[in-house]
Design an enzyme around this catalytic site. Sequence first.
Site, PDB file in Angstrom:
ATOM      1  N   LYS A 227       2.409   7.256   4.565  1.00  0.00           N
ATOM      2  CA  LYS A 227       2.165   5.513   3.500  1.00  0.00           C
ATOM      3  C   LYS A 227       1.277   5.094   5.140  1.00  0.00           C
ATOM      4  O   LYS A 227       1.087   4.425   5.687  1.00  0.00           O
ATOM      5  CB  LYS A 227       2.964   4.235   3.650  1.00  0.00           C
ATOM      6  CG  LYS A 227       3.858   4.815   1.473  1.00  0.00           C
ATOM      7  CD  LYS A 227       4.483   3.946   1.365  1.00  0.00           C
ATOM      8  CE  LYS A 227       5.710   4.224   0.871  1.00  0.00           C
ATOM      9  NZ  LYS A 227       6.490   2.592   0.634  1.00  0.00           N
TER      10      LYS A 227
ATOM     11  N   ARG B 290      14.775  -4.204  -4.109  1.00  0.00           N
ATOM     12  CA  ARG B 290      13.761  -4.088  -5.296  1.00  0.00           C
ATOM     13  C   ARG B 290      14.106  -3.982  -6.167  1.00  0.00           C
ATOM     14  O   ARG B 290      14.462  -3.592  -7.245  1.00  0.00           O
ATOM     15  CB  ARG B 290      12.748  -2.405  -4.624  1.00  0.00           C
ATOM     16  CG  ARG B 290      13.476  -1.779  -2.835  1.00  0.00           C
ATOM     17  CD  ARG B 290      13.141  -2.342  -1.916  1.00  0.00           C
ATOM     18  NE  ARG B 290      12.662  -1.730  -1.142  1.00  0.00           N
ATOM     19  CZ  ARG B 290      13.266  -2.711   0.243  1.00  0.00           C
ATOM     20  NH1 ARG B 290      14.402  -3.584   0.019  1.00  0.00           N
ATOM     21  NH2 ARG B 290      12.983  -2.736   1.681  1.00  0.00           N
TER      22      ARG B 290
ATOM     23  N   PRO C 281       1.151  -1.560   0.041  1.00  0.00           N
ATOM     24  CA  PRO C 281      -0.303  -0.374  -0.024  1.00  0.00           C
ATOM     25  C   PRO C 281       0.619   1.116   0.018  1.00  0.00           C
ATOM     26  O   PRO C 281       1.662   1.339   1.215  1.00  0.00           O
ATOM     27  CB  PRO C 281      -1.501  -0.129   1.437  1.00  0.00           C
ATOM     28  CG  PRO C 281      -0.823  -1.496   2.087  1.00  0.00           C
ATOM     29  CD  PRO C 281       0.717  -1.891   1.333  1.00  0.00           C
ATOM     30  N   GLU C 282       0.921   2.009  -0.967  1.00  0.00           N
ATOM     31  CA  GLU C 282       1.201   3.248  -1.152  1.00  0.00           C
ATOM     32  C   GLU C 282       0.474   4.433  -1.197  1.00  0.00           C
ATOM     33  O   GLU C 282      -0.740   4.165  -0.848  1.00  0.00           O
ATOM     34  CB  GLU C 282       2.443   3.318  -2.246  1.00  0.00           C
ATOM     35  CG  GLU C 282       3.008   1.625  -2.840  1.00  0.00           C
ATOM     36  CD  GLU C 282       4.047   2.343  -4.086  1.00  0.00           C
ATOM     37  OE1 GLU C 282       4.324   3.277  -4.530  1.00  0.00           O
ATOM     38  OE2 GLU C 282       4.874   1.388  -4.549  1.00  0.00           O
TER      39      GLU C 282
END
Length: 281
Positions: free
Chosen positions: A63, A270, A12-13
């Site tokens: 966030k 990432r 969730p950003e």
Amino acid sequence: MPAGSGTVRPVPELPEVETIRAQLQPRLEGRSITEAGSHPSAKFTPAVEAVGCDVTGVRRRGKYLIVDLDDSSEAGCELVIHLGMTGRLAVEPYVDLSHPHLRAWWRLDDDDALTLHDIRRFGRVHVVPAGRHETIATLHRLGPEPFSDQFTGESLWRALRASRRCIKTQLLSQRPVAGVGNIYADEALWLAGVNPAVRHLSKPRAGRLAEAIRTALASGLRHGGTTLRDYAALDGASGRNQHHLHCYGRAGEPCERCGTELRRKVVDARGTTWCPVCQRR
DNA sequence: GGCTGGCCCTGTACGC
DNA sequence: TGCGTACAGGGCCAGC
């Protein structure tokens, strides 16, 4: 295809958290918290300090979801929730205490309950005095909100200049700007034509990147967030932004601008997708 | 104080 | 079919 690469689990950003916040606010505001419980893991505090408090608002910072509480003190306190990678909030009448992914829950005075489910247990829950975020390091040092007047090409240029780390690493650190995670970092860098591995930007390019960050996040907000697997809004609905991504998760496909095959590499642990022509170093 | 790398954590895909 | 392994990634922390 490498093992697991077909299973994409976006976190969730900012757009996803904002979507949840907007749905959470009318469900929580004005309610009192009557009871709290949590998973036995030390990582998930039941936040019992929230019991007996009235909810006065639900905000977002980066966030982080911040539930403002009136605890009868002058300043009040905050229930701070970070959803980690797989956290999911819901307001529901029944709490299944045997659910293997239930991490924390708060019963409300209308008998509904706010529940936090989190498969990977990367989420975090804190209760702090209002505005006192020193104990939550990332929140304390969070950069400006991307849609605020404080976030400009100039502010981004200054923040990037202060570090020697590559651009993508810096964006993910939350210090140059709040709320950007892996998906929207890849999208913004593609939109701005910036290679994720570069370490410095000129002022004009920083300006373009700042605008691209806002564009990528606005697209996420407009489409209710990005759902590739785990994310869902409060009502369980999926986001639609995954149909509007230009770059993230599209390695091997042609670039929409130049037709060159998008590539993938690991930056700061990432997965990172970029166009070797549009985003040349 | 900044940077790097390892770790947490679990569901899924894949190879054998 | 079942087991072992790799992978996903935000944030924290120890060590440099």
